[in-house]
Design a protein around this motif. Sequence first.
Motif, PDB file in Angstrom:
ATOM      1  N   VAL A 138      39.971  41.099  41.825  1.00 13.66           N
ATOM      2  CA  VAL A 138      40.088  39.929  42.685  1.00 13.66           C
ATOM      3  C   VAL A 138      39.743  38.648  41.911  1.00 13.66           C
ATOM      4  CG1 VAL A 138      38.985  38.725  44.612  1.00 13.66           C
ATOM      5  CG2 VAL A 138      39.723  41.089  44.862  1.00 13.66           C
TER       6      VAL A 138
ATOM      7  N   SER B 218      46.813  44.169  47.129  1.00 14.97           N
ATOM      8  CA  SER B 218      48.224  43.803  47.034  1.00 14.97           C
ATOM      9  C   SER B 218      48.676  43.681  45.585  1.00 14.97           C
ATOM     10  CB  SER B 218      48.496  42.509  47.791  1.00 14.97           C
ATOM     11  OG  SER B 218      47.599  41.517  47.362  1.00 14.97           O
ATOM     12  N   ARG B 219      47.726  43.408  44.690  1.00 15.81           N
ATOM     13  CA  ARG B 219      48.123  43.313  43.283  1.00 15.81           C
ATOM     14  C   ARG B 219      47.319  44.308  42.455  1.00 15.81           C
ATOM     15  NH1 ARG B 219      48.498  37.018  41.879  1.00 15.81           N
ATOM     16  NH2 ARG B 219      48.978  37.956  39.867  1.00 15.81           N
TER      17      ARG B 219
ATOM     18  N   VAL C 188      42.640  37.429  39.958  1.00 17.60           N
ATOM     19  CA  VAL C 188      43.700  36.844  40.802  1.00 17.60           C
ATOM     20  C   VAL C 188      43.323  35.409  41.163  1.00 17.60           C
ATOM     21  CG1 VAL C 188      44.933  36.996  42.982  1.00 17.60           C
ATOM     22  CG2 VAL C 188      44.327  39.081  41.752  1.00 17.60           C
TER      23      VAL C 188
ATOM     24  N   GLN D  81      48.388  32.273  47.897  1.00 21.03           N
ATOM     25  CA  GLN D  81      47.781  33.570  47.628  1.00 21.03           C
ATOM     26  C   GLN D  81      47.024  34.092  48.850  1.00 21.03           C
ATOM     27  OE1 GLN D  81      47.793  36.612  45.783  1.00 21.03           O
ATOM     28  NE2 GLN D  81      48.342  34.943  44.403  1.00 21.03           N
TER      29      GLN D  81
ATOM     30  N   ALA E 205      47.486  37.424  50.948  1.00 20.50           N
ATOM     31  CA  ALA E 205      46.394  38.373  51.151  1.00 20.50           C
ATOM     32  C   ALA E 205      46.276  38.747  52.616  1.00 20.50           C
ATOM     33  CB  ALA E 205      45.087  37.766  50.648  1.00 20.50           C
TER      34      ALA E 205
ATOM     35  N   ASP F 246      44.985  42.433  52.404  1.00 18.92           N
ATOM     36  CA  ASP F 246      44.241  42.616  51.164  1.00 18.92           C
ATOM     37  C   ASP F 246      42.812  42.123  51.390  1.00 18.92           C
ATOM     38  OD1 ASP F 246      43.291  42.721  48.620  1.00 18.92           O
ATOM     39  OD2 ASP F 246      45.076  41.822  47.699  1.00 18.92           O
TER      40      ASP F 246
ATOM     41  N   SER G  35      41.970  43.856  43.842  1.00 16.38           N
ATOM     42  CA  SER G  35      42.924  43.401  44.848  1.00 16.38           C
ATOM     43  C   SER G  35      43.801  44.566  45.247  1.00 16.38           C
ATOM     44  CB  SER G  35      43.765  42.263  44.277  1.00 16.38           C
ATOM     45  OG  SER G  35      44.919  42.094  45.051  1.00 16.38           O
TER      46      SER G  35
ATOM     47  N   PRO H 105      39.763  42.815  50.123  1.00 18.41           N
ATOM     48  CA  PRO H 105      38.916  42.342  49.009  1.00 18.41           C
ATOM     49  C   PRO H 105      39.309  40.950  48.537  1.00 18.41           C
ATOM     50  CG  PRO H 105      39.626  44.584  48.629  1.00 18.41           C
ATOM     51  CD  PRO H 105      40.382  44.109  49.829  1.00 18.41           C
ATOM     52  N   LEU H 106      40.616  40.706  48.459  1.00 19.83           N
ATOM     53  CA  LEU H 106      41.072  39.399  48.002  1.00 19.83           C
ATOM     54  C   LEU H 106      40.670  38.318  49.002  1.00 19.83           C
ATOM     55  CD1 LEU H 106      42.527  37.828  45.878  1.00 19.83           C
ATOM     56  CD2 LEU H 106      44.695  38.328  46.983  1.00 19.83           C
TER      57      LEU H 106
ATOM     58  N   THR I 160      44.679  44.638  39.606  1.00 16.30           N
ATOM     59  CA  THR I 160      44.050  43.419  39.103  1.00 16.30           C
ATOM     60  C   THR I 160      42.756  43.143  39.878  1.00 16.30           C
ATOM     61  OG1 THR I 160      46.323  42.631  39.108  1.00 16.30           O
ATOM     62  CG2 THR I 160      44.626  41.087  38.368  1.00 16.30           C
TER      63      THR I 160
END
Lengths: 305, 325
Positions: free
Chosen positions: B91, B85-86, B94, B280, B284, B289, B83, B291-292, B89
């Motif tokens: 995906v 945005s995070r 998440v 979420q 994203a 984001d 991810s 990938p997320l 971590t």
Amino acid sequence: MSVPVLEVQELTVEYVSDERAVRGADRVSFTIHAGEIFGLAGESGCGKSTIANSIMRLLKDPARITHGKILFDGKDVLGMDEAELRAWRWNNVAMVFQSAMNSLNPVTRIGEQFVDVIRTHRGGTRATAMQRAEELLKMVRIDPARLRAYPHQLSGGQRQRIVIAMACALNPRLLILDEPTTALDVVVQQEILEQIRDLQNELGFAILFITHDMSLMLELSNRIGIMYGGRIVELAPSRILHHDSRHPYTQALLGAFPPLHGPKVKLTGLAEGVKFTNVQDLEDHGDGHWVAPTDQPVLSQGEAL
Amino acid sequence: MSFLLRRLGFYLLAFWASITLNFLLPRLMPGDPVTRMLSRSQQRLEPQQVEALRTLMGVDGGPIIPEYFAYLGRILTGDFGMSISRFPTPVSEVIASQLPWTLLLGLTSLIIAVILGNLLGILAAWRRGGFLDSIAPPLLVFIGSFPYFWLAMGALYIFGISMGVAPMRHAFSVGLVPGFNLVFILDVAAHLILPALTIVLVSLGGWMLGMRNTMIATNSEDYILMAEAKGLRPHRIMLNYAARNAMLPSVTSMGMSIGFIVGGALLTEVVFAYPGVGYQLLGAVQGLDYPLMQGMFLTITAAVLIANFLVDLVYVRLDPRVRKG
């Protein structure tokens, strides 16, 4: 033959709406004796099915019985409460509906539908009810293995015979057949009628047979009532009705069907625009022959009114 | 059996198609998503991250066919990448942390709404024109036509702020350690009541009306009249004959709803600050984001397909007529 099973007296059914009430049946009286086959014939909308449904008290709003009596074995059907009525239905009077093809629940197996009615009235285990269902299916010459089938897996004729078998499940005293063969072809019709006759010989129930098909009616019934516009216009043993009908409507009805045997006959019917209004009460013509008086002329063979 | 296998084959095909679309979309978009993301984040990404992003989205200029198979392989092993945005971590992690809450909220409210709505519909149709039939449908449609967030905020204001009986936010109280014990379960249930109740309230009318209308049509079927003539008890006719046939369309719409649950109930999650996929997903999209987003789209697609397959399974049990289909 002399014990009356069903007595309908002056039965009047009205379809009531906000503006007006239409009479679906008008002071209809007849009696069905034990083991007798009584026919009701007439055109669509003349009130045959209304009578059948009111006998079992299946009429739905806006239809209501406004006058008359229905006696079954001397017992007042119209006076029964809900619980009495439920216990009486199918146990004493069973019915095969006009569209018996759609009378079976499409999502449950045939066997379950037998078990349902047998256990509701007779109790007992599932197994004994299933056994009874097998016997019944054999009676109408269907393989008992078909109890595992769903309605859509059966032909129209098979479904109809299954409904008839179901109607015999509790040995009712009266069987109401409301146009039981209308949706079927002639060959299957004959088989089914054959079977009904066999079952009747075996089990001895009385039959109220309703159809607009006069040839079927004459073939099967002992006595026949002809209905027109909610009234009975003529009532007689079928032999008399066949050869010595007095009411012009009866004659027109008889003339509208070709005979299966014998020389060619020109078909006749009511001429355009002929209507009978204000039909009078029946008059006795002897030998159990009752006719409503009419101003219209009596027809001779092959003549249109 | 062959019917179900054929359906299964169809769903696998549909899933493959959606993976392929997911792979193609970044390539079909004008420009380079990675560059656009970089401009958004003002070059705060490390060079390796940029490289990883390019690889992940297949925009690193490699030949498309081998890239495609590499992508398929990664998806099938559950590797959706990192991810942004995070970061860092993965995906899948998440999504896995949000999905249980979404499922809990969505399934609870859906099951309650379906059961209650259908029962009300059955009873209303059975006593057509009766008390329930005249009161419930207009009332429920009235409630259902409020804007959802307004209703949710109203409920939160009354029960959470004014009366103080309901928790205000989150899926469980801060400081509680998640675990399979009574204290935690009760706490989760308390946090679930208000979000679930508001969802049930707005969706109940639809379920009830749908069931009522099908049931009214079913009630005029010949087999209902015959069942009555057979002298069966009214509740037996109502349930085994009428409702049993009338519930088929309801099952279909329930299946579709189950699929869409996984997409999350965005408004509910926002108003009640409930952790979930919807919230979420919004994050994203706002954070670009990719990938997320891709991971979530695939999860939602998979959920819709699985739900449809479940409906097929149930439907075959309920309606013998489709078995040969």
